[in-house]
Write a protein that holds these residues in place. Structure first.
Motif, PDB file in Angstrom:
ATOM      1  N   VAL A   1      35.792  73.506   1.944  1.00 64.40           N
ATOM      2  CA  VAL A   1      36.552  74.085   0.840  1.00 64.40           C
ATOM      3  C   VAL A   1      37.202  75.410   1.242  1.00 64.40           C
ATOM      4  O   VAL A   1      38.378  75.654   0.929  1.00 64.40           O
ATOM      5  N   GLN A   2      36.485  76.261   1.937  1.00 68.03           N
ATOM      6  CA  GLN A   2      37.038  77.562   2.324  1.00 68.03           C
ATOM      7  C   GLN A   2      38.241  77.392   3.252  1.00 68.03           C
ATOM      8  O   GLN A   2      39.255  78.078   3.090  1.00 68.03           O
ATOM      9  N   THR A   3      38.142  76.478   4.200  1.00 67.89           N
ATOM     10  CA  THR A   3      39.265  76.229   5.103  1.00 67.89           C
ATOM     11  C   THR A   3      40.464  75.711   4.322  1.00 67.89           C
ATOM     12  O   THR A   3      41.602  76.128   4.555  1.00 67.89           O
ATOM     13  N   TYR A   4      40.211  74.827   3.368  1.00 65.18           N
ATOM     14  CA  TYR A   4      41.303  74.300   2.553  1.00 65.18           C
ATOM     15  C   TYR A   4      41.954  75.403   1.716  1.00 65.18           C
ATOM     16  O   TYR A   4      43.176  75.481   1.617  1.00 65.18           O
ATOM     17  N   GLN A   5      41.137  76.265   1.143  1.00 63.72           N
ATOM     18  CA  GLN A   5      41.683  77.376   0.355  1.00 63.72           C
ATOM     19  C   GLN A   5      42.547  78.288   1.226  1.00 63.72           C
ATOM     20  O   GLN A   5      43.622  78.725   0.809  1.00 63.72           O
ATOM     21  N   ASN A   6      42.084  78.551   2.437  1.00 62.73           N
ATOM     22  CA  ASN A   6      42.869  79.378   3.359  1.00 62.73           C
ATOM     23  C   ASN A   6      44.163  78.681   3.766  1.00 62.73           C
ATOM     24  O   ASN A   6      45.204  79.328   3.894  1.00 62.73           O
ATOM     25  N   LEU A   7      44.115  77.387   3.939  1.00 55.70           N
ATOM     26  CA  LEU A   7      45.316  76.613   4.251  1.00 55.70           C
ATOM     27  C   LEU A   7      46.325  76.720   3.106  1.00 55.70           C
ATOM     28  O   LEU A   7      47.513  76.945   3.337  1.00 55.70           O
ATOM     29  N   LYS A   8      45.837  76.577   1.869  1.00 54.75           N
ATOM     30  CA  LYS A   8      46.714  76.702   0.709  1.00 54.75           C
ATOM     31  C   LYS A   8      47.338  78.089   0.632  1.00 54.75           C
ATOM     32  O   LYS A   8      48.531  78.231   0.350  1.00 54.75           O
ATOM     33  N   LEU A   9      46.532  79.115   0.880  1.00 52.11           N
ATOM     34  CA  LEU A   9      47.052  80.485   0.849  1.00 52.11           C
ATOM     35  C   LEU A   9      48.128  80.687   1.910  1.00 52.11           C
ATOM     36  O   LEU A   9      49.189  81.265   1.634  1.00 52.11           O
ATOM     37  N   LEU A  10      47.855  80.228   3.105  1.00 52.73           N
ATOM     38  CA  LEU A  10      48.817  80.373   4.191  1.00 52.73           C
ATOM     39  C   LEU A  10      50.103  79.619   3.893  1.00 52.73           C
ATOM     40  O   LEU A  10      51.206  80.134   4.126  1.00 52.73           O
TER      41      LEU A  10
ATOM     42  N   THR B   1      54.590  73.630   4.589  1.00 51.20           N
ATOM     43  CA  THR B   1      53.686  72.996   3.630  1.00 51.20           C
ATOM     44  C   THR B   1      52.281  72.949   4.225  1.00 51.20           C
ATOM     45  O   THR B   1      52.088  73.168   5.432  1.00 51.20           O
ATOM     46  N   GLU B   2      51.309  72.629   3.399  1.00 52.35           N
ATOM     47  CA  GLU B   2      49.938  72.463   3.885  1.00 52.35           C
ATOM     48  C   GLU B   2      49.892  71.404   4.977  1.00 52.35           C
ATOM     49  O   GLU B   2      49.223  71.579   6.008  1.00 52.35           O
ATOM     50  N   SER B   3      50.595  70.309   4.762  1.00 54.68           N
ATOM     51  CA  SER B   3      50.631  69.225   5.736  1.00 54.68           C
ATOM     52  C   SER B   3      51.233  69.685   7.058  1.00 54.68           C
ATOM     53  O   SER B   3      50.722  69.368   8.137  1.00 54.68           O
ATOM     54  N   GLU B   4      52.318  70.432   6.990  1.00 54.37           N
ATOM     55  CA  GLU B   4      52.961  70.923   8.212  1.00 54.37           C
ATOM     56  C   GLU B   4      52.056  71.896   8.965  1.00 54.37           C
ATOM     57  O   GLU B   4      51.971  71.840  10.197  1.00 54.37           O
ATOM     58  N   LEU B   5      51.388  72.773   8.223  1.00 55.01           N
ATOM     59  CA  LEU B   5      50.467  73.706   8.861  1.00 55.01           C
ATOM     60  C   LEU B   5      49.304  72.973   9.528  1.00 55.01           C
ATOM     61  O   LEU B   5      48.921  73.285  10.664  1.00 55.01           O
ATOM     62  N   ALA B   6      48.741  72.007   8.831  1.00 58.80           N
ATOM     63  CA  ALA B   6      47.624  71.241   9.391  1.00 58.80           C
ATOM     64  C   ALA B   6      48.074  70.453  10.625  1.00 58.80           C
ATOM     65  O   ALA B   6      47.362  70.412  11.635  1.00 58.80           O
TER      66      ALA B   6
END
Length: 80
Positions: free
Chosen positions: A12-21, A28-33
């Motif tokens: 969850v924390q990694t996902y939250q950080n991904l959303k923030l970034l 997008t989140e997908s592009e960052l991942a």
């Protein structure tokens, strides 16, 4: 570039950080991942050649001698 979708689970924390970034970047989140995975694979790709080389050596009968294995185990305090 052709793409392929897949699903992954992250904490969850990694996902939250991904959303923030993603919220503060132009990606997008997908592009960052996808970029993070690409960088990780690029960084770790040396393992692919190392494994292939090990297989080639094994196919050629190049193995460590019994004494060499005992020496390595002994180095780590393991009685072989």
């Amino acid at each position: 570039m052709e793409t392929q979708s897949f699903t992954m689970n992250i904490d969850v924390q990694t996902y939250q950080n991904l959303k923030l970034l993603a919220g503060i970047s132009a990606l997008t989140e997908s592009e960052l991942a996808a970029e993070a995975v690409r960088i990780f694979i690029e960084d770790q790709s040396w393992q692919i050649e190392a494994i292939k080389q090990g297989i080639r050596q094994a196919d050629e009968g190049k193995f460590a001698s019994e004494q060499r294995i005992k020496d390595v185990f002994s180095k780590w305090g393991i009685d072989a």
